[in-house]
Design a protein around this motif. Sequence first.
Motif, PDB file in Angstrom:
ATOM      1  N   HIS A  40      98.957  64.979  64.154  1.00 58.49           N
ATOM      2  CA  HIS A  40     100.207  65.481  64.728  1.00 58.49           C
ATOM      3  C   HIS A  40      99.876  66.743  65.516  1.00 58.49           C
ATOM      4  CE1 HIS A  40     102.196  62.519  62.260  1.00 58.49           C
ATOM      5  NE2 HIS A  40     101.585  63.000  61.201  1.00 58.49           N
TER       6      HIS A  40
ATOM      7  N   THR B  26     101.042  68.177  68.328  1.00 60.44           N
ATOM      8  CA  THR B  26     102.072  69.076  68.835  1.00 60.44           C
ATOM      9  C   THR B  26     102.512  70.063  67.768  1.00 60.44           C
ATOM     10  OG1 THR B  26     102.832  67.410  70.400  1.00 60.44           O
ATOM     11  CG2 THR B  26     104.375  69.175  69.845  1.00 60.44           C
ATOM     12  N   GLU B  27     102.798  69.544  66.552  1.00 61.16           N
ATOM     13  CA  GLU B  27     103.257  70.417  65.480  1.00 61.16           C
ATOM     14  C   GLU B  27     102.214  71.457  65.087  1.00 61.16           C
ATOM     15  OE1 GLU B  27     103.445  67.198  65.667  1.00 61.16           O
ATOM     16  OE2 GLU B  27     105.088  66.325  64.505  1.00 61.16           O
ATOM     17  N   MET B  28     100.928  71.122  65.211  1.00 60.91           N
ATOM     18  CA  MET B  28      99.857  72.009  64.781  1.00 60.91           C
ATOM     19  C   MET B  28      99.337  72.905  65.903  1.00 60.91           C
ATOM     20  SD  MET B  28      99.642  71.188  61.624  1.00 60.91           S
ATOM     21  CE  MET B  28      98.142  72.049  61.174  1.00 60.91           C
TER      22      MET B  28
ATOM     23  N   VAL C  80     106.563  62.198  70.811  1.00 61.54           N
ATOM     24  CA  VAL C  80     106.805  63.060  69.658  1.00 61.54           C
ATOM     25  C   VAL C  80     108.130  62.749  68.978  1.00 61.54           C
ATOM     26  CG1 VAL C  80     105.366  64.948  70.498  1.00 61.54           C
ATOM     27  CG2 VAL C  80     107.778  64.850  71.161  1.00 61.54           C
TER      28      VAL C  80
ATOM     29  N   ASP D   5      95.627  66.070  59.276  1.00 59.92           N
ATOM     30  CA  ASP D   5      95.964  67.340  59.885  1.00 59.92           C
ATOM     31  C   ASP D   5      95.255  68.519  59.230  1.00 59.92           C
ATOM     32  OD1 ASP D   5      97.608  66.353  61.880  1.00 59.92           O
ATOM     33  OD2 ASP D   5      99.303  66.205  60.508  1.00 59.92           O
TER      34      ASP D   5
ATOM     35  N   THR E 193      97.712  76.811  60.575  1.00 61.46           N
ATOM     36  CA  THR E 193      99.052  77.078  61.073  1.00 61.46           C
ATOM     37  C   THR E 193      98.963  77.847  62.382  1.00 61.46           C
ATOM     38  OG1 THR E 193      99.880  77.197  58.832  1.00 61.46           O
ATOM     39  CG2 THR E 193     101.265  78.144  60.557  1.00 61.46           C
TER      40      THR E 193
ATOM     41  N   LYS F  11     103.435  80.369  69.228  1.00 60.49           N
ATOM     42  CA  LYS F  11     104.319  79.228  69.435  1.00 60.49           C
ATOM     43  C   LYS F  11     103.640  78.217  70.348  1.00 60.49           C
ATOM     44  CE  LYS F  11     109.151  78.336  70.526  1.00 60.49           C
ATOM     45  NZ  LYS F  11     110.400  78.972  70.982  1.00 60.49           N
TER      46      LYS F  11
ATOM     47  N   SER G 219     101.101  63.199  70.896  1.00 61.17           N
ATOM     48  CA  SER G 219     101.872  63.053  69.662  1.00 61.17           C
ATOM     49  C   SER G 219     101.290  63.869  68.551  1.00 61.17           C
ATOM     50  CB  SER G 219     101.914  61.581  69.242  1.00 61.17           C
ATOM     51  OG  SER G 219     100.622  61.120  68.945  1.00 61.17           O
TER      52      SER G 219
END
Length: 728
Positions: free
Chosen positions: A526, A528-530, A594, A691, A705, A709, A728
């Motif tokens: 994933h 984008t989230e990471m 996504v 991930d 993390t 942003k 994605s």
Amino acid sequence: MPTRDHSGATQDNGLDVFHDPASVAVVGASANPAKWGYWLARGALRGRSRRSVHLVTRRSTRILGVPAAATLRDLPEVPELVAVCVPAAQVGPVVEEALGLGVRGLVGITASVPDERRLAARVTAAGARLIGPSSLGLFDAASDLQITWGDFPPGELAVISQSGQVGSEIALHAQRSGVGISRFVSVGSQADVTAADLLEDLLGHDRTRAVGVYLEGFQDGRRLFDAMRALRAAGKPVLLLAAGGSEAGARAARSHTSALTSPMELVDAACRAAGAVRVETPAALAGAAAVLLAAPLPAGPRTGIVSDSGGQGALAADCATRRGLDVPRLGEPTATALARELPAGAGTTNPVDLAGAGEQDLGSYRDTVTALLRSGDVDSVLLSGYFGRYGLDSPALADAERQVAAELARAARDHGRPLVLHSMGDDGDTARLLRETGVPVFPTVETATEALACAAAFRARPGRTLEPVLPAATPEGHGYEPARALLTEAGVAFPPARTVRDTADVRDATAQLRAPYVLKAAWLAHKTEMGGVRVGLAGPDDAVRALTGMKQRLGEGPYVLEEQDVRPDVIEMIVGGRRDARLGPVITVGAGGVEAELHRDTVTECAPVGPDEARRMIAALRCAPLLAGWRGRPAVDTEALAETVVAVSRLVARLTADGTEIEVNPLRVAPDGALAVDALLLTHGDDTTPDTKPGTKPGDTRDTTPATKPTPHTKPTPHTKPDAEEES
């Protein structure tokens, strides 16, 4: 008796003892009607004209007028089949006694038997077979064999059930629908004989014309559905009722594809491939069986509706449409002919409203239904409303109503199309006559249309053979790079790319690739989230800065620099599959990117699929109109999308390790072709979650993390022109 395997060869599986044994013994027989032993003894004694029946108990010397023995050793002969209904602690000694005597078959009724797997192993080692424990018993109409609780009217529907009580409910609903039972087996805990064994066994059961199955698990799923496919090919359609359709399994999904497919979607895919149909309730199973056994399958979904109430006709049309049936406008010749015969104001287009003609002349039901049956405008007819109730409310009309009912049944047979009745008098003599003459009758329009839709579904899904694909593949590792290599070999197109680990690698890569670039952390599922993807990198300096920042947040690892897809009018799709441990390889296509899990617009089938099946999958998506061109946008290359679905499905079919997953998300489909811009491989036994940073343990989130942003992206929608890819 020997049965035939799926290739047609005979095999001796030892199950013949459960068909027509020469002798039966019930251990734990009882004279008390409140006890299981009473009903087992009562049922077994019904077959005394065909076989010898022995009762065994230490409590009585006579039961139901028949002498009872204290033990199996006290019987005058060794019974071929023994039903065991004794306290759990006594089951083991009884089984040992039976095996020592040479008993060939056992039916274990008792629940909570200690170490039942060991008991089953002992049975099979002795050359015998065991149904149960925790079985409700078995019934065979062809041989008058009944060792179970309750009564079963003989018929042509076989019921195989993992739950005895659910199986009994199916049989009860079937009886109310006018359908009898050919064979009933409650498999219980399947310590030895399994549902797959019994389905295969039904291939040689001449009395069975349709099969109802209730299952709570698919541990032997591939064999189960192979048996269903063989039964369908033999002209014995299978209706499946299954429990366990919750989303719990999806919560632990590692890929987008897994998260987007529920357990029941996989079961439905297996049903379609096997030519079976899944239903949702015991009543629905019985209703569908009534239609399947009463008439030929409808040639298609076109349904003609006749009603003596405009409201009931409209409701029937709504129910039919919700179930996937078509309610087409009748052709002009048919509508004109009906208008000549029916009162002014009658509806003649479909639904047909008799507008009171039935009250004036019951024959109008026959004439109107017959006109639709012979018209060629519809594949089946549903008569909904008051017919069947006239004789109940006005006894003077009973004979005339029954006469019309007989003529309706004859018309359905003559024209070879199914006729189904929803009647407000489904429990009357007219309804019974119709059921006896091949017209299913239902108490509600919902159940009538549901049953008719099931029958139409069987015509639409004859089943297909899943051919093996070679060579076998056992990939290792996880993430983007091994996925890309496998998919490229399979024929899936990707943009040019290079693996980079430091500034020098980036400088070398940008000299060979076309800007703009995309940088991605190759091991993340994933991204984008990471914060593991950056798009729109205009030149070498941008790419170097992106790698430096990403390494600070995510650490060392394989990164990939790739040419960015900047084609206009792109729609993002997902294509993925996995080798399910129970049901085998499956392939999924759907709306990607996504937001794939938000849209949840996917279709799943068993792999591999061919081009025609891939096109059907794409056409079934809610987003299919977008692919065909929406509000002035050009259509995208759906043939390229279908080719990708076929290629990934064949790759998935080659996988040998259960639990292996591979997906492309997004697959960017434009008017000039399809391009995979991200992919994921997950292999069973990976010691790193998708991930986590390479070298860290699952759950170790150090340095993973994003400290800043993630770069915002523009998501393509029908109203925004996508000009840059999004991972994605």
